[in-house]
Design an enzyme around this catalytic site. Structure first.
Site, mmCIF file in Angstrom:
data_model
loop_
_atom_site.group_PDB
_atom_site.id
_atom_site.type_symbol
_atom_site.label_atom_id
_atom_site.label_comp_id
_atom_site.label_asym_id
_atom_site.label_seq_id
_atom_site.Cartn_x
_atom_site.Cartn_y
_atom_site.Cartn_z
ATOM 1 C CG ASP A 210 -1.891 1.010 1.321
ATOM 2 O OD1 ASP A 210 -2.535 1.221 0.292
ATOM 3 O OD2 ASP A 210 -2.078 1.606 2.389
ATOM 4 C CG ASP B 94 -1.565 2.320 6.714
ATOM 5 O OD1 ASP B 94 -2.487 1.696 6.153
ATOM 6 O OD2 ASP B 94 -1.390 3.537 6.593
ATOM 7 C CG ASP C 192 -4.384 -1.280 4.185
ATOM 8 O OD1 ASP C 192 -4.647 -1.526 5.370
ATOM 9 O OD2 ASP C 192 -3.330 -0.750 3.806
HETATM 10 P P1 ADP Z 1 -3.598 4.589 -0.062
HETATM 11 O O1 ADP Z 1 -3.933 3.462 -0.962
HETATM 12 O O2 ADP Z 1 -2.611 5.500 -0.709
HETATM 13 O O3 ADP Z 1 -3.195 4.183 1.297
HETATM 14 P P2 ADP Z 1 -6.355 5.203 0.720
HETATM 15 O O4 ADP Z 1 -7.107 4.121 0.039
HETATM 16 O O5 ADP Z 1 -6.261 5.143 2.191
HETATM 17 O O6 ADP Z 1 -4.924 5.476 0.081
HETATM 18 O O7 ADP Z 1 -7.011 6.577 0.297
HETATM 19 C C1 ADP Z 1 -7.091 6.920 -1.049
HETATM 20 C C2 ADP Z 1 -7.319 8.383 -1.225
HETATM 21 O O8 ADP Z 1 -8.553 8.745 -0.690
HETATM 22 C C3 ADP Z 1 -6.289 9.237 -0.549
HETATM 23 O O9 ADP Z 1 -5.202 9.500 -1.375
HETATM 24 C C4 ADP Z 1 -7.077 10.498 -0.263
HETATM 25 O O10 ADP Z 1 -7.051 11.329 -1.397
HETATM 26 C C5 ADP Z 1 -8.486 10.011 -0.082
HETATM 27 N N1 ADP Z 1 -8.855 9.876 1.333
HETATM 28 C C6 ADP Z 1 -9.075 8.747 2.001
HETATM 29 N N2 ADP Z 1 -9.417 8.980 3.276
HETATM 30 C C7 ADP Z 1 -9.379 10.331 3.409
HETATM 31 C C8 ADP Z 1 -9.627 11.220 4.488
HETATM 32 N N3 ADP Z 1 -9.964 10.793 5.715
HETATM 33 N N4 ADP Z 1 -9.512 12.549 4.231
HETATM 34 C C9 ADP Z 1 -9.172 12.984 3.023
HETATM 35 N N5 ADP Z 1 -8.929 12.212 1.983
HETATM 36 C C10 ADP Z 1 -9.033 10.899 2.144
HETATM 37 MG MG MG Z 2 -3.495 3.300 3.177
#
Ligand code: ADP
Ligand code: MG
Length: 622
Positions: free
Chosen positions: A320, A513, A517
């Protein structure tokens, strides 16, 4: 000594005494016939009563084809054909072997428990103006505890006054102490090094980090590995085979070249003793326990021997991005309001809307906001994984998240012109501006990528972030395979695809983390979660937990898993090889029953020593 070990020692002591008496009386008094038989029978009974009893219980469960059975047939047979001394001696050594087995297992378990001796014993509870020493189990949420220098932190708490440093070593393997001040989160099981702190209890003892981790490690000890199952299965076929060989030895040669029948019966019985696989059976769990212990010492929790075994077969590591390959600590680069709002108002709206989220983006916005978010101003919070959040702030509907969120809500917005991650904010259905944030790649992740490349293992990156950011991070790390703009469910679907494409026997690990996920962590052949401190979902879903946010710890964990399996295989080859030689020697009459069992003990000791050093597996650089 454990209760079992004590019991065994008494049995051996009593049996040995009776054996010596029997030997002395029969040799000195030149006793033969019935009295001699009775004396040795007493010693034999003392030594073997529990073994017989256990075997009877096993027959009821239909699982009696094991080394106990071999020993019972062999010694009972020897006794029946008048080899009294030999029968008792063989049983005696067998029991000593069992004792060594028991002691080495409990020693290993104890030393693992010692590595992670994080159980707090007491807490100083503040009542009125004084302090009271109470068991940590009695602490209630919201109570104030006092932490003095050198004391173990009893429950998870938040500092309310004082500053100091905390030794995280026991929990994370991290040797550098961590500074704490008002508002810092304290984890139970760590040690307050200096400074008197007051802290508010935020988790009851049983939900606190120390208790959770102790439970995890204890369960890991219980779970058995496939190799151990293999050993179980192996004895199931092995035992009848050995009995068959012994049987043929008794029957065939006398039919063919007419020698003394008694001699062949004795040889058949010796074969049973020689074939006894006791050393092997104990060395396998020992090696796994040792590997798990070594990893725990280095701040890596492994949930069971089977995980170690699977880890050796992993050829693809899927990562991730946010918080795993990157620090997950965003720095706000720009706050760009659209029409009426000021920068501060925009940031405040976003920080308040994010006040409950654990996502790194949210944490960073709150950090930039600088003040404690006043949670009474926020209601109706909805976290939307992969999009962002929605909440009512001061009675107004606030959306904060990525482009996708804006599009979905049909909000007309202006895309940020510079590259990077942006959090878009909308208030009451109107676009309010964006906050541009940037994250940095973990240096430590680079070490891991280089190592993976050298070992020819593939690395894949998944992220919910936009293409541009994903490409930049992947370039910096040298990852070729990148999938961006994924929703949490897309990650699950992708992982399922990957797994279908895997070759037979090759496994896939996912490193994340635990934020957004957890389903992927659970779905992968092996889920590796970082930052076991704090993220409960990760602790639950993962198979391996890196207590410190250092992906490079995967390297040594893989090394430990390989070393463990190597040690198990060495033990198997050596033990089985020795058995074959001993059986052949027994067939040709080169070993007595005592010598056969002494040889078996030697094999066992060598196996145990070979397993023991797994406990000391060193921490190595990259
Ligand atoms: P990654 O795969 O990079 O860990 P996530 O799936 O956790 O990312 O989140 C994907 C995207 O969704 C982030 O890049 C962000 O733009 C948006 N996002 C997710 N949760 C939040 C939040 N609590 N506040 C703002 N943006 C969020
Ligand atoms: Mg993440």
């Amino acid at each position: 000594m454990t209760k079992e070990a004590k019991g065994k020692s008494c049995e051996i002591g009593a049996g040995l005494l009776l054996y010596i008496i029997a030997l002395a009386v029969t040799t000195l008094g030149n006793l033969t016939g019935m009295p001699e038989t009775v004396l040795f029978l007493l010693a034999y009974a003392a030594l073997s009563a529990t073994t017989y009893w256990e075997q009877l219980k096993k027959i009821a469960k239909k699982q009696f084809m094991d080394e106990n059975l071999l020993m019972i047939i062999a010694t009972a047979g020897a006794f029946a054909i008048g080899k009294h001394k030999e029968a008792v001696a063989a049983m005696l050594f067998y029991q000593v072997g069992k004792l060594v087995e028991e002691i080495s297992l409990s020693k290993t378990k104890k030393s693992i428990a010692r590595f992670i001796d994080i159980r707090p014993e007491y807490a100083n509870l503040k009542v009125g103006g004084t302090e009271k020493i109470v068991p940590p189990q009695e602490l209630m949420l919201g109570q104030i505890i006092v932490l003095k220098p050198g004391e173990k932190i009893p429950v998870d708490a938040v500092v309310t006054s004082g500053t100091g440093t905390v030794d995280m070593k026991a929990l994370t393997g991290e040797s550098k102490p961590r500074a704490v001040w008002k508002g810092s989160h304290l984890f139970s099981g760590t040690i307050n090094l200096n400074g008197v702190l007051e802290a508010r209890v935020v988790k009851r003892y049983n939900d606190s980090t120390a208790a959770k981790i102790m439970r995890l490690v204890e369960n890991a000890n219980e779970k058995r590995s496939e190799s151990i199952h293999f050993a179980d299965k192996f004895t199931k076929c092995y035992t009848p085979l050995v009995i068959l060989i012994a049987f043929l030895t008794v029957l065939l040669p006398p039919m063919m070249f007419i020698e003394a029948k008694g001699e062949w019966i004795y040889r058949g019985l010796i074969i049973l003793v020689a074939a006894c696989p006791c050393g092997l059976m104990v060395s396998i769990p020992l090696a796994f326990l040792g590997g798990i212990g070594s990893a725990a010492k280095q701040g890596v929790l492994i949930k069971g021997g089977i995980i170690l075994e699977k880890l050796t077969k992993v050829d693809t590591f899927v990562f991730d991005k946010t918080g795993t390959l990157t620090e997950g600590v965003f720095h706000v680069k720009d706050v760009v309001p659209f029409n009426k709002m000021t920068k501060q108002e925009l940031l405040e709206a976003a920080a308040l809307a994010e006040s409950y989220s654990k996502h790194p983006v949210a944490v960073s916005l709150r950090e930039e906001y600088g003040r404690e978010t006043d949670r009474t101003r926020v209601t109706d919070i909805e976290e939307q994984p992969g999009y962002g959040v929605r909440a009512m702030v001061d009675g107004r509907e606030v959306y904060a998240g990525n482009l996708r969120l804006m599009s979905r809500e049909r909000i007309r917005f202006q895309a940020a012109d510079e590259a990077g991650t942006a959090v878009y904010v909308a208030v009451d259905g109107e676009y309010a501006g964006y906050i541009r944030i940037a994250d940095v790649v973990r240096k430590d992740a680079m070490d891991l990528m280089r190592w993976l490349k050298r070992r020819d293992l593939s690395a894949v990156m998944l992220t919910g972030d936009n293409e541009q950011v994903a490409e930049d991070v992947a370039d910096e790390l040298g990852i070729e395979s990148v999938y961006a703009e994924l929703l949490p469910e897309d990650k699950v679907a992708l992982l399922e695809e990957f797994r279908e494409d895997q070759m037979e026997g090759e496994l896939l690990a996912f490193v994340g983390d635990g934020i957004n996920d957890a389903p992927v962590l659970a779905l992968a052949d092996i889920g590796i979660a970082m930052g076991g401190l704090g993220a409960d979902a990760a602790l639950e879903a993962a198979d391996i937990i890196l207590m410190e946010d250092e992906p490079s710890r995967i390297i040594n964990t893989v090394r430990i898993s390989k070393a463990t399996l190597r040690s198990v295989k060495q033990n198997m080859v050596f033990a089985i090889g020795m058995k074959v030689i001993l059986i052949a020697m027994a067939f040709f009459g080169f070993v007595t029953m005592q010598n056969a069992i002494i040889a078996d003990m030697a094999v066992m000791l060598i196996n145990i020593l070979n397993s023991f050093w797994m406990l000391q597996y060193p921490e190595q650089g990259v």
